[in-house]
Motif scaffolding. Structure first.
Motif, short mmCIF file in Angstrom:
data_model
loop_
_atom_site.label_atom_id
_atom_site.label_comp_id
_atom_site.label_asym_id
_atom_site.label_seq_id
_atom_site.Cartn_x
_atom_site.Cartn_y
_atom_site.Cartn_z
N ARG A 606 0.86 -1.19 0.00
CA ARG A 606 0.00 0.00 0.00
C ARG A 606 0.90 1.24 0.00
N VAL A 607 0.62 2.17 -0.90
CA VAL A 607 1.37 3.42 -0.99
C VAL A 607 0.39 4.59 -0.97
N GLN A 608 0.73 5.59 -0.22
CA GLN A 608 -0.06 6.82 -0.21
C GLN A 608 0.87 7.98 -0.52
N ARG A 609 0.50 8.76 -1.54
CA ARG A 609 1.31 9.90 -1.96
C ARG A 609 0.48 11.18 -1.79
N SER A 610 1.11 12.19 -1.25
CA SER A 610 0.43 13.48 -1.07
C SER A 610 1.43 14.60 -1.31
N ALA A 611 0.92 15.82 -1.50
CA ALA A 611 1.82 16.94 -1.82
C ALA A 611 1.29 18.23 -1.22
N SER A 612 2.23 19.13 -0.99
CA SER A 612 1.89 20.50 -0.58
C SER A 612 2.53 21.44 -1.60
N ALA A 613 2.54 22.71 -1.31
CA ALA A 613 3.09 23.68 -2.25
C ALA A 613 4.60 23.55 -2.40
N SER A 614 5.28 22.95 -1.41
CA SER A 614 6.75 22.91 -1.47
C SER A 614 7.35 21.53 -1.25
N SER A 615 6.51 20.50 -1.14
CA SER A 615 7.06 19.17 -0.89
C SER A 615 6.05 18.10 -1.28
N PHE A 616 6.54 16.88 -1.38
CA PHE A 616 5.63 15.74 -1.53
C PHE A 616 6.06 14.65 -0.55
N SER A 617 5.10 13.84 -0.16
CA SER A 617 5.33 12.78 0.83
C SER A 617 4.87 11.44 0.28
N VAL A 618 5.58 10.40 0.68
CA VAL A 618 5.23 9.04 0.28
C VAL A 618 5.31 8.15 1.52
N THR A 619 4.24 7.46 1.82
CA THR A 619 4.27 6.43 2.86
C THR A 619 3.99 5.09 2.19
N ARG A 620 4.76 4.10 2.55
CA ARG A 620 4.70 2.80 1.88
C ARG A 620 4.67 1.70 2.93
N ASP A 621 3.74 0.76 2.80
CA ASP A 621 3.67 -0.42 3.66
C ASP A 621 3.78 -1.66 2.79
N PHE A 622 4.70 -2.54 3.16
CA PHE A 622 4.89 -3.79 2.41
C PHE A 622 5.01 -4.92 3.43
N ALA A 623 4.22 -5.96 3.25
CA ALA A 623 4.29 -7.12 4.14
C ALA A 623 4.30 -8.40 3.33
N MET A 624 5.20 -9.30 3.71
CA MET A 624 5.24 -10.65 3.13
C MET A 624 5.01 -11.63 4.27
N GLY A 625 3.90 -12.34 4.19
CA GLY A 625 3.52 -13.24 5.27
C GLY A 625 3.91 -14.68 5.06
N GLY A 626 4.32 -15.05 3.84
CA GLY A 626 4.70 -16.43 3.57
C GLY A 626 6.20 -16.56 3.45
N ILE A 627 6.69 -17.81 3.54
CA ILE A 627 8.14 -18.02 3.40
C ILE A 627 8.48 -19.01 2.30
N ALA A 628 7.58 -19.90 1.93
CA ALA A 628 7.93 -20.94 0.96
C ALA A 628 6.86 -21.03 -0.12
N PHE A 629 7.31 -21.03 -1.38
CA PHE A 629 6.41 -21.07 -2.52
C PHE A 629 6.97 -22.06 -3.55
N VAL A 630 6.19 -23.07 -3.88
CA VAL A 630 6.63 -24.03 -4.88
C VAL A 630 6.38 -23.46 -6.27
N GLN A 631 6.88 -24.18 -7.28
CA GLN A 631 6.86 -23.63 -8.64
C GLN A 631 5.46 -23.27 -9.13
N LYS A 632 4.45 -24.02 -8.73
CA LYS A 632 3.10 -23.72 -9.22
C LYS A 632 2.56 -22.40 -8.66
N ASP A 633 3.16 -21.95 -7.54
CA ASP A 633 2.75 -20.67 -6.96
C ASP A 633 3.48 -19.49 -7.58
N TYR A 634 4.48 -19.78 -8.40
CA TYR A 634 5.36 -18.71 -8.89
C TYR A 634 4.64 -17.67 -9.74
#
Length: 658
Positions: A606-634
């Motif tokens: 999830r990314v949220q981008r916003s701006a003002s007259a002199s700057s812009f801001s980006v907040t980013r959330d990234f989560a990976m909940g799994g650890i193992a993926f076989v070829q069919k999941d690729y």
């Protein structure tokens, strides 16, 4: 590889056996055939180099491991194989009789006459793994380079491990194992598990089903193979040791033919050993740790903190500790009284001491012997006890089990190191028995990193300011364990190098401060001054600015359409970014990318981008909940990461005001 210690009487007998066995002549190089000389990169399917011959022989009677490697260089890139590393366990083993040479395409032979340097390549966990390193001379395209050496050890049996597959294709390979001759002298081997280890077993990993290990009359076991394909490594894969073709040998008894019965017996004898060590600690020790009014949870926290303060000899690298590791008797004499008196011990001794103190405080506590999954994937159908490498503690508080690892420095209460999550092993049960079971999985909330940036953009596209990075849970633990093995300067360099790897090439990074190195219950954090010389690119009146500072130059990790290996993340994780970039007063925002959230059953972005007259801001959330993926999941995994990569690559457009 499991090492079995021998009695003095048995060692003396082995010396007689060894004396009767001549060692191979090390100056006797194999002839180079016409077929070897004809091989080119084209005939080798574009390989940069090819292993013409690979031979290994392990002999537990003479306690020697002989290795011979011959490689033909087929391209300019292949010349890098002239830089040779020979890893070995410096605490127990040595390297001798090293010979090497280069044979030019015209047949000219240049022997290696230099010195092989001893270099530390891994240090920690109680073992210094070192490597003999050297560079072969006069190597050119078409040269044949080869070397041979002997690895030797003292009073141990080294169950052979054959790594059959290498990073280069192999024309021919030959492996041999000569186990200890047990006929008539089996009584000399310690029977700590209820029987004499008088048989040799092996397990195959990855090899074709038709592979057969030959048992020869002279007690020799052999495997010969031709045209072995190169191992193809891929990012985010399981450890290569569990993917490469290999053969693992282990000594045992006839009971090992029934794995279920073996693990039942192994659990019984291991648990007996745990209880013998624990014994009954001095009750006076507990009085200085907890008070009668403490709740069970408070008592357990205090006992855990107390044991965690002990010196951990598996991680201590002082000369005295290394000498003790080399002392064959030092570890055998240690008791819980020794650990409590000296306030030091090896990791499993600390875990057992914690269990003893918890029980003395009236809390149910048990031990569990697990496989470290950064090295071993536990296979219950393989009755090899050397799969189990570390001990954990399980305590019962308010009717719930809590898994703890007091034997790992800086490991917070209630957290397991990632290599001890989602793994298997033997655990003690309340009824006195044992069972094979799994440890709990980790959550992405157990490994959190947060990156904060406050930068000012200059008209020329450079950016300047500060960034701060915080690590919590497993992320902090891994950094603390790495930092534990170096000094302040080494810690500073490691963090600066990590920060540079997140930022555009050429970024100048200077650490301003770092806090939390020695406080496991808190976040580890660091602040840096950064100068990014070419952050934004100019196109006429416009500046194109990456919308995500930390991911602006990262590659798509799964760009290939097909995948040969399973995808494997060490642990689930959660990354948070908070970036604010101010821009010059003579510029204004022309375009701000739209947010593109992504979500699967095992991940979200999830990314949220916003701006003002002199700057812009980006907040980013990234989560990976799994650890193992076989070829069919690729395909689904690739689709998710492609979406993340595309959104991270979006640019903010600034235009100069009229």
């Amino acid at each position: 590889m499991r090492c079995l210690r021998l009695t003095l009487g048995f060692c003396a007998l082995l010396l007689v056996i060894a004396a009767a066995r001549p060692l191979r002549a090390f100056d006797d190089w194999l002839p180079i055939t016409a077929e070897d000389q004809k091989i080119t990169a084209e005939s080798a399917n574009g390989a940069d180099a090819i292993i013409l011959y690979h031979e290994e022989t392990s002999d537990d009677n003479t306690r020697h491991h002989y290795v011979y490697v011959r490689i033909k260089v087929l391209s300019e890139k292949g010349k890098s194989h002239a830089d040779v590393q020979i890893p070995y366990d410096a605490a127990n083993d040595g390297i001798s009789d090293l010979r090497a040479r280069t044979v030019a395409p015209d047949g000219t032979v240049t022997p290696f006459t230099g010195k092989a340097f001893d270099t530390t390549i891994i240090k920690g966990h109680g073992i210094s793994v070192r490597a003999k390193t050297f560079t072969l001379p006069n190597v050119q395209i078409g040269s044949i380079i080869e070397w041979k050496y002997t690895e030797f050890w003292d009073d141990f049996l080294h169950e052979a491990h054959w790594t059959v597959q290498e990073d280069l294709p192999q024309k021919r390979a030959k492996f041999a194992f000569i186990p200890i001759s047990l006929t008539g002298i089996g009584e000399y081997i310690a029977a700590a598990r209820g029987g004499i280890d008088d048989r040799v077993f092996y397990s195959l990993i990855g090899l074709p089903e038709s592979t057969a290990i030959k048992s020869l009359p002279n007690n020799r076991m052999e495997l010969e193979l031709k045209d072995i394909p190169a191992f193809q490594s891929e990012p985010f894969s399981p450890p290569e040791s569990v993917l490469k073709w290999s053969v693992n040998f282990y000594y045992g008894t006839d009971k090992m033919r029934k794995p279920q019965e073996f693990w039942k017996e192994e659990g019984k004898y291991w648990s007996k050993d745990v209880e013998k060590f624990i014994g009954r600690p001095d009750a006076g020790v507990l009085k200085d740790i907890v008070s009668p009014s403490d709740s069970p949870d408070q008592k357990l926290h205090k006992i855990y903190a107390y044991v965690q303060k002990f010196k951990n000899l598996n991680y201590d690298q002082s000369d005295a500790t290394l000498r003790e590791l080399l002392d064959s008797q030092s570890k055998q004499k240690r008791t819980i009284e020794t650990v409590l008196r000296k306030q030091e011990g090896y990791r499993d001794e600390l875990t057992r001491t914690f269990i003893a103190l918890a029980r003395d405080a009236g809390i149910q506590a048990f031990a569990m012997h697990v496989a470290d999954r950064d090295r071993v994937f536990f296979q219950v159908n393989v009755p090899n006890r050397s799969q189990l490498t570390s001990e954990l503690a399980i305590a019962v508080v308010d009717g719930k089990e809590v898994f703890l690892d007091p034997g790992t420095p800086f490991c917070p209460y209630g957290l397991l190191p990632w290599r001890h999550t989602s793994t298997h092993g033997i655990r003690q049960l309340p009824n006195g028995g044992t069972e094979v079971t799994a440890t709990p999985p980790a959550s992405y909330k157990d490994a959190i990193s947060k990156r904060v940036a406050r930068l000012a953009l200059s008209p020329d596209g450079s950016a300047h300011g500060q960034i701060a990075i915080g690590w919590a849970g497993m992320e902090a633990l891994e950094h603390r364990l790495n930092g534990f093995r170096t000094d302040d300067a080494g810690r500073k360099k490691e963090l600066e190098d990590e920060a540079k790897s997140m930022l555009p090439p050429g970024t100048v990074v200077e650490q301003l401060q770092a806090t939390g190195w020695d406080t496991p219950a808190t976040q580890l954090s660091a602040t840096f001054k950064v100068d990014v010389p070419s952050f934004a690119s100019s196109t006429g009146k416009r500046l194109l600015v990456p919308s995500n500072l930390f991911e602006s130059t990262q590659a798509q990790p799964f760009a290939h359409g097909e995948r040969k290996q399973p995808v494997y993340f060490n642990y689930p994780y959660y990354a948070i970014d908070d970036v604010q970039i101010s821009f010059p007063s003579n510029m204004k925002l022309e375009n701000l990318p739209q947010d593109q959230p992504l979500k699967t059953d095992y991940s979200f972005y999830r990314v949220q981008r916003s701006a003002s007259a002199s700057s812009f801001s980006v907040t980013r959330d990234f989560a990976m909940g799994g650890i193992a993926f076989v070829q069919k999941d690729y395909p689904d995994l690739k689709k998710f990461f492609s979406g993340v990569f595309n959104d991270d690559s979006e640019q903010v457009v600034l235009i100069r005001a009229q």
